[in-house]
Design an enzyme around this catalytic site. Structure first.
Site, PDB file in Angstrom:
ATOM      1  N   HIS A  55     -16.376 -38.047  62.745  1.00 17.69           N
ATOM      2  CA  HIS A  55     -17.118 -37.005  63.450  1.00 17.69           C
ATOM      3  C   HIS A  55     -18.243 -36.490  62.556  1.00 17.69           C
ATOM      4  CE1 HIS A  55     -14.034 -34.733  61.249  1.00 17.69           C
ATOM      5  NE2 HIS A  55     -14.663 -33.608  61.487  1.00 17.69           N
ATOM      6  N   HIS A  57     -19.141 -33.480  61.182  1.00 16.31           N
ATOM      7  CA  HIS A  57     -19.120 -32.376  60.224  1.00 16.31           C
ATOM      8  C   HIS A  57     -19.527 -32.847  58.824  1.00 16.31           C
ATOM      9  CE1 HIS A  57     -16.265 -29.685  62.811  1.00 16.31           C
ATOM     10  NE2 HIS A  57     -17.526 -29.612  63.196  1.00 16.31           N
ATOM     11  N   ASP A  59     -18.499 -32.254  55.890  1.00 15.90           N
ATOM     12  CA  ASP A  59     -17.451 -32.677  54.964  1.00 15.90           C
ATOM     13  C   ASP A  59     -16.798 -33.990  55.406  1.00 15.90           C
ATOM     14  OD1 ASP A  59     -16.140 -31.403  57.142  1.00 15.90           O
ATOM     15  OD2 ASP A  59     -14.402 -30.922  55.907  1.00 15.90           O
ATOM     16  N   HIS A  60     -17.417 -34.662  56.370  1.00 15.89           N
ATOM     17  CA  HIS A  60     -16.972 -35.989  56.798  1.00 15.89           C
ATOM     18  C   HIS A  60     -18.108 -37.008  56.819  1.00 15.89           C
ATOM     19  CE1 HIS A  60     -12.798 -35.027  58.028  1.00 15.89           C
ATOM     20  NE2 HIS A  60     -13.313 -33.817  58.001  1.00 15.89           N
ATOM     21  N   HIS A 112     -11.667 -31.217  68.450  1.00 15.78           N
ATOM     22  CA  HIS A 112     -12.174 -30.567  67.232  1.00 15.78           C
ATOM     23  C   HIS A 112     -13.705 -30.551  67.305  1.00 15.78           C
ATOM     24  CE1 HIS A 112     -12.379 -29.435  63.011  1.00 15.78           C
ATOM     25  NE2 HIS A 112     -13.072 -30.521  62.725  1.00 15.78           N
ATOM     26  N   ASP A 131      -9.984 -35.166  61.610  1.00 11.34           N
ATOM     27  CA  ASP A 131      -9.471 -33.805  61.777  1.00 11.34           C
ATOM     28  C   ASP A 131      -8.841 -33.591  63.150  1.00 11.34           C
ATOM     29  OD1 ASP A 131     -10.410 -33.253  59.263  1.00 11.34           O
ATOM     30  OD2 ASP A 131     -11.969 -31.847  59.884  1.00 11.34           O
ATOM     31  N   HIS A 169      -7.302 -33.927  55.381  1.00 15.63           N
ATOM     32  CA  HIS A 169      -7.185 -32.732  54.546  1.00 15.63           C
ATOM     33  C   HIS A 169      -5.736 -32.516  54.105  1.00 15.63           C
ATOM     34  CE1 HIS A 169     -11.243 -31.046  55.252  1.00 15.63           C
ATOM     35  NE2 HIS A 169     -11.126 -31.585  56.458  1.00 15.63           N
TER      36      HIS A 169
END
Length: 251
Positions: A55, A57, A59-60, A112, A131, A169
């Site tokens: 996805h 985001h 942090d991905h 998400h 996530d 995570h």
């Protein structure tokens, strides 16, 4: 057989490098920290050839550009990733990607984020779920709706129970606190939480997790369970899921 190298990065992310020793291809599963991925790949003697994003985001997918600049790799992901950078190939539900002769089926796990996808390598018995679901938890519902997110979790629930879920995570201890609150009479959950606490006390990861165990203990995957529905309400599983997700957000 695929080799999966897992390593911590950022504050609580896990990075995953997946390597096919036959073709010598290596893919990043998401890119939270470009420097960490390049360092870990070099340490294993692997050349990164692909990135598979789940996805958009940061942090991905935030390390995509730097890793491509260093390696010339092919970036693959859902269209929503283009919100933060270009893709070489856009993929969606029911398509496949390959690493050597290993085939991953892409499936929709939106909720998400709306375009979130997961990768299931059936012959290798693993799924990279980003996530969408965590050990004893699931991602916050930033963009989706409860019925959409529950439908995504049902797709995960339908995978073979022996599938190992690689989530992104280390949230498991905090998820466990809410799971015990949500489902306090679940004896298997109580045993699982004790094991989690022991592993974290030794600084060991709780990821990956086996789907079979999550089906018995993860309250978000059990929103169709009569006991949980009785405790949390809802005439349909997605309504129970919504109640659980709202409660977790404020826990």
């Amino acid at each position: 057989m695929l080799e999966i190298h897992q390593f911590p990065c950022l504050s609580d992310n896990y990075g995953f490098l997946v390597h096919d020793p036959v073709s010598k291809e290596t893919t990043c599963i998401d890119t939270p920290d470009a420097d960490a991925y390049l360092r870990e790949a070099a340490g294993n003697g692997w050349q990164i050839t692909q990135i598979w994003n789940t996805h958009w985001h940061p942090d991905h997918a935030g390390g995509n550009a730097a890793i491509k600049a260093a390696t010339g790799c092919t970036i693959i992901g859902p269209q929503e990733v283009e919100r933060i950078g270009p893709l070489d190939r856009v993929i969606a539900d029911a398509e496949t990607v390959t690493l050597g002769d290993h085939v991953a089926r892409v499936f929709d796990v939106g909720g998400h984020t709306n375009g979130h996808i997961a990768y299931h390598l059936a012959e290798d018995g693993v799924a990279f779920v980003g996530d969408s679901v965590f050990a004893l938890g699931c991602g916050r519902m930033f963009e989706g709706t409860p019925d959409q997110f529950w439908a995504s979790l049902e797709r995960i629930k339908a995978l073979p129970p022996e599938t190992m879920l690689y989530c992104a995570h280390e949230y498991t201890q905090s998820n466990a606190e809410f799971a015990l609150h949500a489902d306090p009479d679940n004896a298997e959950l109580q045993s699982y939480v004790a094991e989690i606490d022991e592993r974290r006390a030794r600084s060991e990861p709780t990821v990956p997790t086996k789907l079979e165990r999550e089906l018995a203990t993860n309250p978000f995957l059990r929103a169709d369970n009569d006991d949980l529905r009785g405790r949390w309400g809802g005439s349909a599983p997605h309504e129970t899921f919504a109640a659980l997700r709202a409660a977790k957000d404020n826990f």
